[in-house]
Design an enzyme around this catalytic site. Structure first.
Site, PDB file in Angstrom:
ATOM      1  N   HIS A   1     -10.057   0.690   4.682  1.00 51.78           N
ATOM      2  CA  HIS A   1      -8.776   0.737   5.391  1.00 51.78           C
ATOM      3  C   HIS A   1      -8.983   1.547   6.670  1.00 51.78           C
ATOM      4  O   HIS A   1      -9.843   2.436   6.704  1.00 51.78           O
ATOM      5  CB  HIS A   1      -7.702   1.375   4.498  1.00 51.78           C
ATOM      6  CG  HIS A   1      -6.328   1.196   5.056  1.00 51.78           C
ATOM      7  ND1 HIS A   1      -5.833   2.006   6.053  1.00 51.78           N
ATOM      8  CD2 HIS A   1      -5.366   0.280   4.798  1.00 51.78           C
ATOM      9  CE1 HIS A   1      -4.612   1.596   6.374  1.00 51.78           C
ATOM     10  NE2 HIS A   1      -4.307   0.549   5.628  1.00 51.78           N
TER      11      HIS A   1
ATOM     12  N   SER B   1       4.712   1.093   5.273  1.00 53.10           N
ATOM     13  CA  SER B   1       5.857   1.942   5.639  1.00 53.10           C
ATOM     14  C   SER B   1       7.218   1.260   5.552  1.00 53.10           C
ATOM     15  O   SER B   1       8.198   1.913   5.153  1.00 53.10           O
ATOM     16  CB  SER B   1       5.650   2.517   7.043  1.00 53.10           C
ATOM     17  OG  SER B   1       5.292   1.510   7.962  1.00 53.10           O
TER      18      SER B   1
ATOM     19  N   GLY C   1       2.401  -3.128  10.813  1.00 58.20           N
ATOM     20  CA  GLY C   1       3.698  -3.168  11.486  1.00 58.20           C
ATOM     21  C   GLY C   1       4.685  -4.192  10.968  1.00 58.20           C
ATOM     22  O   GLY C   1       5.742  -4.401  11.573  1.00 58.20           O
TER      23      GLY C   1
ATOM     24  N   ASN D   1       0.861  -1.188   0.000  1.00 57.05           N
ATOM     25  CA  ASN D   1       0.000   0.000   0.000  1.00 57.05           C
ATOM     26  C   ASN D   1       0.900   1.242   0.000  1.00 57.05           C
ATOM     27  O   ASN D   1       1.683   1.434   0.939  1.00 57.05           O
ATOM     28  CB  ASN D   1      -0.882  -0.061   1.260  1.00 57.05           C
ATOM     29  CG  ASN D   1      -1.857   1.091   1.350  1.00 57.05           C
ATOM     30  OD1 ASN D   1      -1.840   2.005   0.521  1.00 57.05           O
ATOM     31  ND2 ASN D   1      -2.694   1.058   2.359  1.00 57.05           N
ATOM     32  N   PHE D   2       0.780   2.062  -1.029  1.00 64.32           N
ATOM     33  CA  PHE D   2       1.641   3.254  -1.119  1.00 64.32           C
ATOM     34  C   PHE D   2       1.126   4.398  -0.237  1.00 64.32           C
ATOM     35  O   PHE D   2       1.840   5.368  -0.020  1.00 64.32           O
ATOM     36  CB  PHE D   2       1.721   3.738  -2.572  1.00 64.32           C
ATOM     37  CG  PHE D   2       2.586   2.898  -3.494  1.00 64.32           C
ATOM     38  CD1 PHE D   2       2.983   1.614  -3.144  1.00 64.32           C
ATOM     39  CD2 PHE D   2       3.010   3.399  -4.717  1.00 64.32           C
ATOM     40  CE1 PHE D   2       3.781   0.849  -4.003  1.00 64.32           C
ATOM     41  CE2 PHE D   2       3.812   2.655  -5.571  1.00 64.32           C
ATOM     42  CZ  PHE D   2       4.197   1.366  -5.214  1.00 64.32           C
ATOM     43  N   LYS D   3      -0.143   4.297   0.221  1.00 65.37           N
ATOM     44  CA  LYS D   3      -0.771   5.363   1.034  1.00 65.37           C
ATOM     45  C   LYS D   3      -0.537   6.720   0.346  1.00 65.37           C
ATOM     46  O   LYS D   3      -0.589   6.796  -0.881  1.00 65.37           O
ATOM     47  CB  LYS D   3      -0.258   5.308   2.476  1.00 65.37           C
ATOM     48  CG  LYS D   3      -0.493   3.919   3.105  1.00 65.37           C
ATOM     49  CD  LYS D   3      -0.457   3.899   4.595  1.00 65.37           C
ATOM     50  CE  LYS D   3      -0.810   2.504   5.101  1.00 65.37           C
ATOM     51  NZ  LYS D   3      -0.921   2.389   6.534  1.00 65.37           N
TER      52      LYS D   3
ATOM     53  N   GLU E   1      -6.209  -5.997  10.159  1.00 62.46           N
ATOM     54  CA  GLU E   1      -5.134  -5.101  10.605  1.00 62.46           C
ATOM     55  C   GLU E   1      -5.555  -4.360  11.877  1.00 62.46           C
ATOM     56  O   GLU E   1      -6.464  -3.536  11.827  1.00 62.46           O
ATOM     57  CB  GLU E   1      -4.826  -4.029   9.538  1.00 62.46           C
ATOM     58  CG  GLU E   1      -4.115  -4.540   8.323  1.00 62.46           C
ATOM     59  CD  GLU E   1      -3.446  -3.425   7.511  1.00 62.46           C
ATOM     60  OE1 GLU E   1      -2.716  -3.780   6.575  1.00 62.46           O
ATOM     61  OE2 GLU E   1      -3.636  -2.228   7.798  1.00 62.46           O
TER      62      GLU E   1
HETATM   63  O1  G3P Z   1      -2.336  -1.402   4.114  1.00 65.46           O
HETATM   64  C1  G3P Z   1      -1.295  -1.938   4.850  1.00 65.46           C
HETATM   65  C2  G3P Z   1      -0.911  -0.990   5.921  1.00 65.46           C
HETATM   66  O2  G3P Z   1      -1.990  -0.415   6.610  1.00 65.46           O
HETATM   67  C3  G3P Z   1       0.130  -1.483   6.860  1.00 65.46           C
HETATM   68  O3  G3P Z   1       0.898  -0.353   7.151  1.00 65.46           O
HETATM   69  O4  G3P Z   1       2.983   0.821   7.572  1.00 65.46           O
HETATM   70  O5  G3P Z   1       2.136  -0.851   9.214  1.00 65.46           O
HETATM   71  O6  G3P Z   1       3.025  -1.621   7.019  1.00 65.46           O
HETATM   72  P1  G3P Z   1       2.352  -0.536   7.783  1.00 65.46           P
END
Ligand code: G3P
Length: 234
Positions: free
Chosen positions: A108, A215, A193, A23-25, A156
């Site tokens: 999301h 991230s 995470g 996810n590039f957000k 998530e």
């Molecule tokens: O869509 C996946 C995302 O919400 C996870 O974010 O930064 O914790 O890998 P992150």
């Protein structure tokens, strides 16, 4: 233009487990030309391992990324709205489809929807042949979403998103609960995470059909190295 039926979208992507999504957000590092550069890294890693990696860039980058090549990196929108027509400022399923997306994220934790809206957006996605990957912040919500028959659900815990503390280590029993309770006809992903190969390996060992990361990849000094590490154990 739209499909009359509301049956699940069948796509070979869903048959190749584990399913991986980046996810590039709206990270600066994943915007515009930088998004294209990250998409190319995803493509090169996917090709090297003979796998597919779903990528979800911002709406404004879907077209340029999909045009650049998406056979190994199917593109998903980060969200869709419902309406087509008099809906200024909305993101229509038709528009993302025509830009080159083959699916969409929905609900999301950073773009929450009321439960009945999730059902409507899944239906709108199916009507345009788009796969839906719906996020859920609890097992209860996963089960409510399952009733709408999306192609994928990602569990998530919101408090772990972007934290560097992975769902696999912080909530292993909830992953087990999630994969036990949600039927395997829906692909069951986990995320939040995830930062290293151990996190991915543990999620898969617990029975997840796939994983999602943002991230750890988009903000990495060396995104190719981290992605290679995650894909190698997948
Ligand atoms: O869509 C996946 C995302 O919400 C996870 O974010 O930064 O914790 O890998 P992150």
């Amino acid at each position: 233009m739209s499909r009359p039926e509301t049956a699940p979208v069948r796509d070979p992507l869903l048959e190749h487990l584990p399913i991986m999504i980046i996810n590039f957000k709206t990270y600066e590092e994943a915007t515009g030309e930088r998004a294209l550069a990250l998409a190319r890294i995803c493509r090169s890693v996917a090709m090297r391992f003979g796998k597919r990696i779903i990528i979800s860039p911002q709406f404004t980058d879907i077209y340029r990324i999909a045009r650049d090549g998406s056979a190994h990196t199917p593109v998903f929108a980060q969200h869709i709205d419902d309406g087509i027509g008099k809906f200024t400022g909305s993101i229509s399923p038709l528009a993302v489809k025509e830009a080159g997306a083959v699916g969409t994220l929905l609900n999301h934790s950073e773009r929450r929807l009321p439960i009945e809206e999730i059902g409507k957006r899944i239906k709108a996605a199916k009507a345009h042949g788009l796969m839906s990957l719906c996020f859920a912040d609890s097992i209860e919500e996963s089960l409510k979403i399952e009733a709408f028959a999306p192609e994928m659900i990602a569990y998530e815990p919101p408090e772990l998103v972007g934290s560097g503390i992975s769902v696999s280590t912080a909530r292993p029993s909830q992953i087990t609960d999630f994969v036990t309770k949600v039927a395997p006809s829906v692909r069951r992903l986990v995320g939040a995470g995830i930062t290293n190969a151990g996190d991915v390996a543990k999620a898969l060992e617990l029975g997840a059909d796939g994983w999602g990361v943002s991230s750890a990849f988009t903000k990495a000094k060396d995104p190719e190295t981290i992605l290679t590490e995650l894909v190698r154990v997948s």
